[in-house]
Design a protein around this motif. Sequence first.
Motif, PDB file in Angstrom:
ATOM      1  N   ALA A  28       0.859  -1.178   0.000  1.00  0.00           N
ATOM      2  CA  ALA A  28       0.000   0.000   0.000  1.00  0.00           C
ATOM      3  C   ALA A  28       0.898   1.231   0.000  1.00  0.00           C
ATOM      4  O   ALA A  28       1.871   1.297   0.756  1.00  0.00           O
ATOM      5  N   LEU A  29       0.571   2.174  -0.844  1.00  0.00           N
ATOM      6  CA  LEU A  29       1.299   3.444  -0.937  1.00  0.00           C
ATOM      7  C   LEU A  29       0.352   4.552  -0.510  1.00  0.00           C
ATOM      8  O   LEU A  29      -0.689   4.756  -1.140  1.00  0.00           O
ATOM      9  N   ALA A  30       0.692   5.252   0.565  1.00  0.00           N
ATOM     10  CA  ALA A  30      -0.109   6.373   1.050  1.00  0.00           C
ATOM     11  C   ALA A  30       0.596   7.682   0.722  1.00  0.00           C
ATOM     12  O   ALA A  30       1.801   7.819   0.951  1.00  0.00           O
ATOM     13  N   THR A  31      -0.179   8.619   0.185  1.00  0.00           N
ATOM     14  CA  THR A  31       0.322   9.949  -0.166  1.00  0.00           C
ATOM     15  C   THR A  31      -0.693  10.984   0.304  1.00  0.00           C
ATOM     16  O   THR A  31      -1.810  10.637   0.690  1.00  0.00           O
ATOM     17  N   GLN A  37      -5.086  16.127   1.503  1.00  0.00           N
ATOM     18  CA  GLN A  37      -6.066  15.044   1.395  1.00  0.00           C
ATOM     19  C   GLN A  37      -5.305  13.738   1.183  1.00  0.00           C
ATOM     20  O   GLN A  37      -4.569  13.603   0.214  1.00  0.00           O
ATOM     21  N   PRO A  38      -5.442  12.766   2.088  1.00  0.00           N
ATOM     22  CA  PRO A  38      -4.710  11.507   1.918  1.00  0.00           C
ATOM     23  C   PRO A  38      -5.344  10.609   0.863  1.00  0.00           C
ATOM     24  O   PRO A  38      -6.542  10.692   0.590  1.00  0.00           O
ATOM     25  N   ALA A  39      -4.522   9.752   0.295  1.00  0.00           N
ATOM     26  CA  ALA A  39      -4.977   8.726  -0.644  1.00  0.00           C
ATOM     27  C   ALA A  39      -4.064   7.514  -0.480  1.00  0.00           C
ATOM     28  O   ALA A  39      -2.883   7.655  -0.170  1.00  0.00           O
ATOM     29  N   VAL A  40      -4.624   6.343  -0.673  1.00  0.00           N
ATOM     30  CA  VAL A  40      -3.839   5.115  -0.572  1.00  0.00           C
ATOM     31  C   VAL A  40      -4.248   4.182  -1.699  1.00  0.00           C
ATOM     32  O   VAL A  40      -5.411   4.163  -2.110  1.00  0.00           O
ATOM     33  N   ARG A  41      -3.284   3.427  -2.219  1.00  0.00           N
ATOM     34  CA  ARG A  41      -3.527   2.459  -3.291  1.00  0.00           C
ATOM     35  C   ARG A  41      -2.430   1.414  -3.242  1.00  0.00           C
ATOM     36  O   ARG A  41      -1.382   1.616  -2.632  1.00  0.00           O
ATOM     37  N   SER A  61      -0.284  10.494 -13.107  1.00  0.00           N
ATOM     38  CA  SER A  61      -1.290   9.856 -12.264  1.00  0.00           C
ATOM     39  C   SER A  61      -1.548  10.686 -11.007  1.00  0.00           C
ATOM     40  O   SER A  61      -0.792  11.609 -10.675  1.00  0.00           O
ATOM     41  N   ARG A  62      -2.611  10.329 -10.307  1.00  0.00           N
ATOM     42  CA  ARG A  62      -2.927  11.020  -9.054  1.00  0.00           C
ATOM     43  C   ARG A  62      -1.793  10.867  -8.047  1.00  0.00           C
ATOM     44  O   ARG A  62      -1.425  11.822  -7.358  1.00  0.00           O
ATOM     45  N   LYS A  63      -1.217   9.663  -7.940  1.00  0.00           N
ATOM     46  CA  LYS A  63      -0.142   9.460  -6.968  1.00  0.00           C
ATOM     47  C   LYS A  63       1.064  10.334  -7.299  1.00  0.00           C
ATOM     48  O   LYS A  63       1.698  10.893  -6.405  1.00  0.00           O
ATOM     49  N   ALA A  64       1.369  10.469  -8.595  1.00  0.00           N
ATOM     50  CA  ALA A  64       2.495  11.317  -8.996  1.00  0.00           C
ATOM     51  C   ALA A  64       2.196  12.788  -8.707  1.00  0.00           C
ATOM     52  O   ALA A  64       3.089  13.529  -8.278  1.00  0.00           O
ATOM     53  N   ASP A  65       0.950  13.202  -8.929  1.00  0.00           N
ATOM     54  CA  ASP A  65       0.566  14.582  -8.584  1.00  0.00           C
ATOM     55  C   ASP A  65       0.747  14.817  -7.090  1.00  0.00           C
ATOM     56  O   ASP A  65       1.267  15.856  -6.675  1.00  0.00           O
ATOM     57  N   ASP A  66       0.297  13.833  -6.277  1.00  0.00           N
ATOM     58  CA  ASP A  66       0.455  13.952  -4.827  1.00  0.00           C
ATOM     59  C   ASP A  66       1.928  14.075  -4.456  1.00  0.00           C
ATOM     60  O   ASP A  66       2.312  14.921  -3.640  1.00  0.00           O
ATOM     61  N   GLN A  70       3.664  16.943  -2.333  1.00  0.00           N
ATOM     62  CA  GLN A  70       4.169  16.562  -1.009  1.00  0.00           C
ATOM     63  C   GLN A  70       5.067  15.338  -1.188  1.00  0.00           C
ATOM     64  O   GLN A  70       4.576  14.211  -1.191  1.00  0.00           O
ATOM     65  N   PRO A  71       6.366  15.516  -1.377  1.00  0.00           N
ATOM     66  CA  PRO A  71       7.249  14.382  -1.705  1.00  0.00           C
ATOM     67  C   PRO A  71       7.613  13.498  -0.513  1.00  0.00           C
ATOM     68  O   PRO A  71       8.781  13.288  -0.195  1.00  0.00           O
ATOM     69  N   LYS A  72       6.579  12.992   0.140  1.00  0.00           N
ATOM     70  CA  LYS A  72       6.741  12.033   1.240  1.00  0.00           C
ATOM     71  C   LYS A  72       5.683  10.958   1.064  1.00  0.00           C
ATOM     72  O   LYS A  72       4.615  11.221   0.516  1.00  0.00           O
ATOM     73  N   ALA A  73       5.979   9.755   1.578  1.00  0.00           N
ATOM     74  CA  ALA A  73       5.013   8.663   1.442  1.00  0.00           C
ATOM     75  C   ALA A  73       5.176   7.680   2.584  1.00  0.00           C
ATOM     76  O   ALA A  73       6.187   7.677   3.301  1.00  0.00           O
ATOM     77  N   ALA A  74       4.156   6.850   2.730  1.00  0.00           N
ATOM     78  CA  ALA A  74       4.205   5.719   3.638  1.00  0.00           C
ATOM     79  C   ALA A  74       3.874   4.468   2.833  1.00  0.00           C
ATOM     80  O   ALA A  74       3.027   4.504   1.932  1.00  0.00           O
ATOM     81  N   LEU A  75       4.569   3.385   3.139  1.00  0.00           N
ATOM     82  CA  LEU A  75       4.344   2.095   2.494  1.00  0.00           C
ATOM     83  C   LEU A  75       3.902   1.095   3.552  1.00  0.00           C
ATOM     84  O   LEU A  75       4.315   1.187   4.709  1.00  0.00           O
TER      85      LEU A  75
END
Length: 192
Positions: A28-31, A37-41, A61-66, A70-75
């Motif tokens: 799962a990649l959370a951005t 606004q968070p999103a996960v996929r 893509s939406r994830k790339a826009d996020d 905000q160049p941080k993520a959670a996996l």
Amino acid sequence: MTDSPFALFDLWFAEARASEINDSNAMALATVNAEWQPAVRMVLLKGHGPEGFVFYTNQQSRKADDLSAQPKAALLFHWKSLRRQIRIEGPVSPVSDLIADAYFATRSRDSQLGAWASEQSRPLDRRETFEARFNAMQARFDGGDVPRPPHWSGYLVTPQRIEFWQDREYRLHERRLFTRTGDDWDEGLLYP
């Protein structure tokens, strides 16, 4: 046990690859976007090591826009058969064109063509439109190699925190947390 979060990841990942039926490399990649606004996929891990964890996507893509905002993520890796999960958090940066080209060349031809045909995350009027775009890419690259599209690349998540969670009876789970401190890692335990 090991003091290296990467050695422990390698051990758990090898066990997952042997026990998970499908997509042991799914994570799962959370951005978050510019408005927080968070999103996960789900995405697929395509490379990892002490430098970080790599996945690939359409950069429109939406994830790339996020990630641009905000160049941080959670996996999150969750391996139900092993009753384990790994959480990773950190900054994200694009991989080099050389790395992206090398990985793209390993993909199946249909996956390569799909990367050209898809306007990932954008509205699609009907499935036939996408299939027609895919057929057009087949014709365009017929008889030749399929180069990496300019809008398709990879991202590296450089971990600052890595948590290993192991299920235990009666919800007395084990949680090991590694936190980056400069070039080293501090290790501790968390209550379940």
